[in-house]
Structures are given as structure tokens and as C-alpha cells.
Design an enzyme around this catalytic site. Structure first.
Site, mmCIF file in Angstrom:
data_model
loop_
_atom_site.group_PDB
_atom_site.id
_atom_site.type_symbol
_atom_site.label_atom_id
_atom_site.label_comp_id
_atom_site.label_asym_id
_atom_site.label_seq_id
_atom_site.Cartn_x
_atom_site.Cartn_y
_atom_site.Cartn_z
ATOM 1 N N ASP A 103 0.718 -0.893 0.150
ATOM 2 C CA ASP A 103 0.034 0.201 -0.176
ATOM 3 C C ASP A 103 0.870 0.898 0.360
ATOM 4 O O ASP A 103 2.042 1.055 0.420
ATOM 5 C CB ASP A 103 -0.722 -0.327 1.309
HETATM 6 C C1 GLC Z 1 -4.173 3.803 0.065
HETATM 7 C C2 GLC Z 1 -5.479 3.109 0.036
HETATM 8 C C3 GLC Z 1 -4.925 1.781 -1.271
HETATM 9 C C4 GLC Z 1 -4.870 2.563 -2.726
HETATM 10 C C5 GLC Z 1 -3.903 3.353 -2.403
HETATM 11 C C6 GLC Z 1 -3.416 4.457 -4.553
HETATM 12 O O1 GLC Z 1 -3.470 4.447 0.734
HETATM 13 O O2 GLC Z 1 -4.891 2.302 1.209
HETATM 14 O O3 GLC Z 1 -6.656 1.204 -1.077
HETATM 15 O O4 GLC Z 1 -5.288 2.060 -3.652
HETATM 16 O O5 GLC Z 1 -2.897 3.952 -1.503
HETATM 17 O O6 GLC Z 1 -4.375 5.672 -3.289
#
Ligand code: GLC
Length: 717
Positions: A258
Site C-alpha cells: 500500500d
Molecule cells: C491508499 C489505499 C489503497 C489505495 C492506495 C493508492 O492508501 O489504502 O487502497 O489503492 O493508497 O491510492
């Protein structure tokens, strides 16, 4: 074009040589080997971390493209350039599908596939290689701010809906990225909290949707979550990623962190992170991606011989394997977006995902039955698409409840509107708006109150008052903005009042639900939501949604609050409830929910008959007949629960192990046939650290809700 000479030669080798999958697979692997041999260590390191906000590095010299990623689970997010600057044009408007929990409420596996197809086609049309969805985290507490993005409290329903979705995406030549692995079931302190959870609860509740995504859907990417699990960050976790996901489940794709979830270079190198994405440790707008954990410090660690270069090679192998299946395959159709067909899928999911909870002879409205219908509530006009966080969608349009109701009401019915309440930062109650609405309700022939939750008060920022929102959890399930009092006043002024609730979870209902004859749960029904709601209210569509989560009255009644902890304290949260999540808990404790898992009404009736069980070669084949006993065509979800009788170990009363949705005309019957494999009777035994199926007696239950079992029969294993 993404492929240079070297690459096209490699692809040509593969395509001419491959007569069937195994040859192709061998070709791909040998192709990958030859590419890796051509790469420098610096080029390899460049590929295992972000090269911009939503890309990871490529190697231009060898024709290896960047991997282009995009949110989100229910629509391709607006463009952010390479530095998180959202585009101001409208070239990135997209199809805004109903959110995950609405999709799960359809219990329609084919719709899951169609949903994924829309996402994959739109992502491809926008030049993306990976769409960052589905979100499959189990709904452990109704307070989790991201429940709206997820699917269910039950691992089987979550698994089945995720599999269809992922196949739909990946049949478009795009990669799905199932998230967030693992046990990311709250937003509070999500980047630091340590989830203390038993292996059995992981295996039986929190991991099955990921296992199914890998084993049944062949998902190409998995996103590691922010939180820790039992003391180690999940996105680089020796047990969860190397042992369980990659070894046991056989996952051969990419683990993407993430954004800014990686916390340690050595752990990320050794414990399974294949690509580090993120932004926190870079200074926008001139980011230094070499400052990432898997950048310069990883390069230095390998150069010092502290980590073998082969560890990096394995990451490159996984990345190239996915690229050869998708962005480098060179054989993809162009993809489309904002097509009428995509919008029809959005409509269909909303129609089948809206759940009829209560109906005392009020719905559906007959044509011209009412001269004036009053619609009350800001949620009847509030546009939700841009809210919620990273799953936001710049929707091409969003049909609100009011617009849909006006469209379907017919020429002889006037649809009036009274706002009743408005979102405020301080949750205040606007007495003037409320009084006006109550007065108007008394004069109308019928009232439709549209309320419930919103994502976040100001959708342009992620701070401030928020409810169904990434990064925040709700504090309770109480209706906001004084809606509860307003509903009771309106119901008193007009007995023909229907309440429509939007949101990513339930609300407290006990203080008003008895005062209204009809209640619908509409979730966040996407860009066609208003039309779907109106078609249901005016009877063009017969509702067939079933709850994918238990509706209890207050959050304290849920096991994560009554037994476990939510959201925990001192950056630690104990899943002390173990496997007893959702209906498993309410059944075990013999507690009556407001509305049970799997529940949903129809405008027609169904009967179940002719249960037949056949045991052969380790399987149990379950058959029965479902008949439409009413006067309106409709759909029913036949749900199969397995209930161990007198189990040797502590086990849930029953568990969902199969379901099938059937569409029937009045009087029509359909045969249901579901096959249970041996593991459908099993549980994870922590002592032996393996799945076990004990001999004994099991009851096979068929019904249309977890609390409405219509047929049952015992078998012995
Ligand atoms: C965020 C989310 C994830 C998302 C990523 C990119 O923190 O937790 O679900 O795809 O960052 O935006």
C-alpha cells in the site's frame, strides 16, 4: 509502443513457440530469464519501487515499460499526472459503479464478472496495467470507514464475488490487485496498529478471499496492507506473504505495498514485497523516488552482500511474469469507457444490490397511485462519487434518488422535494428545514425519505467530518444530522412513508423502524443508483438484494466490540472474538439481530422443496427446487449452510458454503445444484496447523437467509 526490438523478439519467440499453456509458460519463464540476465542491478532496483505517484519503474533500454496503476475498486480514478496533481480536465470522467458492498448484496457471481469487465475495459482504455481492486477485507465491525468498498462479513460470499470480479478485470488483459492483505479491518491508526489475531481466525475468516483470488481467479497482484499482523508489518511479512501467500497459496504474481506501507528495507527485500509504492517519504512536487526503502538503500544492501541479488531477481521475475501476461503481451483490445453498456452494468448491480428490509403493503407504488410524492432528505440529492478517499471516481454523471424518482414517477404524479436535513461539519440539526419537511409530508400522498450516511462532508479534502471514509472509522451507528427524530416526525405526519438508507453499513434503527411501513438499504448505488431505486419503488424491478453483513442495532452488539477490541488501544487491537465474526457470533450467542446475514425481501414469494443429498467420491451434491409462488417475476438467492452437529471442537453453528441466484417468473421453478467439496466441512486446527474435516454428522441447510432455513437434512461423514 511499449515494446522495443528486444521485447518484440522475445514475444515473437513465445507466440510462435506456444502451442498450449504449458509451452507458453515455459517460454515466458525462459524469456524472463534471458531478460533478467541482460539487466544491471541498478535497473532491477529501479523496477521494484515507485517511479511516480502511480507507476513503478521500467527499463527503457530493454523495452520494459513502467507498470501503470490506478485506483479504485468501483471506478477508474481521476488522473493524477505523475505527482498527485489531479487533472482538471474532464477526459478522465468514468463509470461510477455501485461500491463493493452493493455488489456483494447482489449475491450474483455473473454480475461480479461483468463488474470486473467494466473496470478492466475502462482501465485499459485509460492506459492502466493494474486496477487497484477489489477490496475484500472482512467486515469485522460496522464502524470501519471502508466497509463500503469491501464485500462481506462472510469469507465464502467475499470469495465468490471477488473471483468473478477479478476474472472480469483480467479477461480484459489488465491486472486486478486484490487488497488489503491482510487483516486491514479498521482505519484507525491503520499505518501502525498491530492486529493480534489467531491463525485459525486468519485461515477461516480473513484469508479465504485472498486464497480464492489466487487459486480460483489467478489474480496477478496483491496489495500488502499498512497494519502489522502479530508483530510484523503485513506488507513484508515472512509468514503471511512468503509462507502462506506465495508458498502455500502458490501466488506467482506481484505483492505491491500500500502507499508508503513499507517500513524497512531488509524486511521488504526478504519478506515478500515486490514493488514499494507510496508518497509519504518523498517531497512532492519534486519527489525523490530513490529515497524509497527499496531504492538506494536496497541497492546498497545488495552491493554489500547483505542480501543476495537473487532475492531481487525473484521480484523482477514476478513483475515480468505479470507484464508478459498483460502490458507486454501486445495482444489487447483497446478498451472502452463511459459506454451505455458499462452504465447498464452499473444499473443492474444497483437494482440487484438494493435490499428490501421491510414492506408492509406499501411497495411497489402502483402507476398513478399517488398524485404527489414528497422526497425528503439531503441524500436524495447528494452526489457521493468523489467521496470516500482513494476509491473516489470522477463520475460522468450520477443519477440521484430525486432525479430517478422524478423520471419514473409517471406523468400524473408530481414529485416534490424537501431537504429535511443537510450535512454540516458540526452534525447540527436544522429545525427550520425539518419543520418544512414535516409540514410538506402531511400534505403529500406518500413520502420517500432518503437518508443514512455520506462519505465525507467536504469531498475535496479528507479531513473534517467523515463517515464512510478511508482513514477514519465511525464512532457509532447513530443516524447523523437529526435524521432519527425527523423520520419519526415525518412518519407521524404521513403513514405512507418509505425510508431509503444509503451508506457503507447499517444505522441504528430500533427507535424508528416500527413507525414506517417500508425500508430499503441502498448502500452507495453508483451513477445509476437513482434510477435503480426508482425502478424498485415503482415496481419495474423486483428487489433481490440480500444482506452481506448482519444488521444489529448498535455497534456494541457486534463481536469485535463485545468480545474483541475495536479499534484497540496503544496501537494494538485484539481480535479476541476469533472466528466468531458476524452471523457466526450472533448464532453462537443466540442473539437476535435486527436483520440477519443473507436477509432480503421480494415483491413476490418463493418456496423451497425437494432437498436431495448425494454423497459421492468425497463430494456432497446438494439439490433442491425453488419456486416463485407469487404474481411477479423475481429472483431468489438459495443459500447453503453447513451445520456440524455435536462437533469435536468449538465450531460455528453454521457457515455459508454455497449459494445460487435464480430468476423465476410467477409459478416457475428452478433446480438448484451445489457441490460441496470435503473442505466445506473443515476447520483449521491450530495444533496440527492444518485443515481438518472430522467424521460426524452435519446438517445441510437451504434457505433464503441465515435465519430462514427452509430445508435441512443430516449426513454423516
Ligand atoms: C491508499 C489505499 C489503497 C489505495 C492506495 C493508492 O492508501 O489504502 O487502497 O489503492 O493508497 O491510492
Amino acid at each position: 509502443m511499449k515494446n522495443t526490438l528486444i521485447l518484440s523478439i522475445l514475444i515473437m519467440m513465445a507466440s510462435c513457440g506456444s502451442k498450449h499453456i504449458s509451452t507458453e509458460k515455459v517460454n515466458d519463464e525462459s524469456k524472463i530469464d534471458s531478460l533478467i540476465q541482460l539487466m544491471t542491478l541498478e535497473e532491477k532496483i529501479h523496477m521494484i519501487h515507485a517511479s511516480s505517484s502511480f507507476t513503478s519503474g521500467g527499463v527503457e533500454r530493454l523495452g520494459i515499460p513502467e507498470l501503470v496503476m490506478s485506483d479504485g475498486p468501483h471506478g477508474v480514478r481521476m488522473e493524477h499526472g505523475r505527482d498527485w496533481t489531479p487533472d482538471k480536465t474532464d477526459k478522465d470522467m468514468a463509470t461510477y459503479l455501485p461500491t463493493g458492498i452493493c455488489l456483494a448484496s447482489t449475491w450474483n457471481k455473473n454480475l461480479g464478472y461483468q463488474y470486473g469487465s467494466v473496470l478492466g475495459s475502462e482501465a485499459k482504455a485509460r492506459g492502466k496495467d493494474i486496477i487497484l481492486g477489489p477490496g475484500v477485507n472482512i467486515i469485522r465491525s460496522p464502524l470501519n470507514g471502508r466497509n463500503f468498498e469491501y464485500l462481506s462479513e462472510d469469507p465464502h460470499l467475499a470469495s465468490e464475488m471477488a473471483v468473478g470480479y477479478i476474472k472480469g478485470v483480467q479477461d480484459q488483459g489488465i491486472s486486478a490487485c486484490v487488497k488489503h492483505y491482510a487483516a486491514n479491518n479498521q482505519e484507525t491508526e491503520r499505518t501502525k496498529v498491530d492486529v493480534i489475531v489467531s491463525e485459525r481466525a486468519l485461515r477461516e475468516i480473513y484469508l479465504p478471499a485472498f486464497k480464492a483470488s489466487v487459486e480460483k481467479a489467478g489474480v496477478n497482484a496483491v496489495m500488502g496492507s499498512y497494519n502489522k499482523v502479530n508483530g510484523q508489518y503485513s506488507t513484508h511479512h515472512q509468514h503471511l506473504i512468503n509462507q502462506v501467500l506465495k508458498q502455500e497459496f502458490g501466488f506467482d504474481g506481484i505483492v505491491i505495498s500500500d502507499w508508503s506501507a513499507v517500513k524497512d528495507t531488509r524486511e521488504a527485500l526478504l519478506y515478500g514485497t515486490d514493488i514499494e509504492m507510496g508518497t509519504d517519504i518523498v517531497q512532492l512536487p519534486n519527489p525523490d523516488y530513490d529515497a524509497f526503502f527499496l531504492a538506494d538503500s536496497a541497492l546498497a544492501m545488495v552491493k554489500r552482500g547483505e542480501v543476495d541479488e537473487k532475492v531481487v531477481d525473484e521480484k523482477i521475475r514476478r513483475i515480468l511474469r505479470v507484464m508478459l501476461k498483460t502490458s507486454m503481451s501486445g495482444t489487447k483490445s483497446p478498451g472502452q469507457f463511459n459506454t451505455a453498456e458499462h452504465q447498464q452494468t452499473a444499473l443492474k448491480v444497483a437494482e440487484e444490490g438494493i435490499v428490501l428490509l421491510k414492506n408492509e403493503n406499501l411497495l411497489p407504488f402502483k402507476p398513478n397511485q399517488f398524485k404527489t410524492i414528497l422526497v425528503v432528505g439531503n441524500n436524495a440529492v447528494y452526489k457521493q462519487a468523489l467521496g470516500g478517499g482513494s476509491s473516489q471516481v470522477k463520475a460522468l454523471y450520477e443519477i440521484t434518488a430525486l432525479e430517478g424518482l422524478k423520471k419514473y414517477a409517471g406523468p400524473n404524479t408530481k414529485v416534490l422535494f424537501a431537504e429535511g436535513y443537510i450535512p454540516t461539519n458540526d452534525l447540527s440539526y436544522d429545525i427550520k428545514l425539518a419543520d418544512e419537511a414535516v409540514l410538506a409530508a402531511g400534505k403529500a400522498d406518500a413520502v420517500i425519505f432518503v437518508g443514512g450516511w455520506i462519505h465525507n462532508y467536504d469531498q475535496t479534502v479528507w479531513d473534517g467530518t467523515a463517515f464512510d471514509m478511508e482513514g477514519k472509522d465511525k464512532t457509532n451507528l447513530k443516524l447523523i444530522y437529526g435524521q432519527e427524530e425527523l423520520i419519526n416526525r415525518i412518519a407521524k405526519a404521513n403513514p405512507k412513508t418509505t425510508v431509503v438508507l444509503m451508506g457503507g453499513s447499517n444505522v441504528e434503527m430500533k427507535n424508528w423502524m416500527k413507525n414506517v411501513p417500508a425500508i430499503l438499504q441502498a448502500w452507495y448505488p453508483g451513477m445509476e443508483g437513482g434510477n435503480a431505486l426508482a425502478k424498485i419503488i415503482f415496481g419495474e424491478t423486483n428487489p433481490s438484494g440480500k444482506l452481506p453483513m448482519t444488521f444489529a442495532n448498535t455497534h456494541n452488539e457486534y463481536p469485535s466490540h463485545a468480545v474483541g477490541e475495536f479499534p484497540g488501544k496503544d496501537l494494538r487491537v485484539s481480535y479476541a472474538e476469533g472466528i466468531y465474526v458476524g452471523y457466526r457470533y450472533f448464532d453462537k450467542q443466540n442473539l437476535e439481530p435486527v436483520y440477519p446475514f443473507g436477509y432480503g425481501l421480494s415483491y413476490t414469494g418463493f418456496s423451497f422443496s425437494n432437498l436431495k443429498l448425494t454423497q459421492k467420491s468425497g463430494q456432497v451434491v446438494v439439490e433442491c427446487t425453488v419456486t416463485n409462488t407469487g404474481k411477479m417475476a423475481g429472483a431468489e438467492v438459495a443459500q447453503l449452510y453447513v451445520a456440524p452437529l455435536n462437533p469435536l471442537v468449538d465450531r460455528p453453528v453454521k457457515e455459508l458454503k454455497g449459494f445460487e441466484k435464480v430468476y423465476l417468473k410467477p409459478g416457475e421453478s428452478a433446480g438448484i445444484k451445489l457441490v460441496l467439496e470435503n473442505e466445506a466441512f473443515g476447520y483449521f486446527d491450530e495444533k496440527s496447523h492444518q485443515w481438518k474435516t472430522d467424521t460426524g454428522t452435519y446438517e445441510i441447510q437451504m434457505g433464503n437467509s441465515s435465519r430462514n432455513i427452509l430445508l435441512k437434512e443430516s449426513i454423516s461423514l
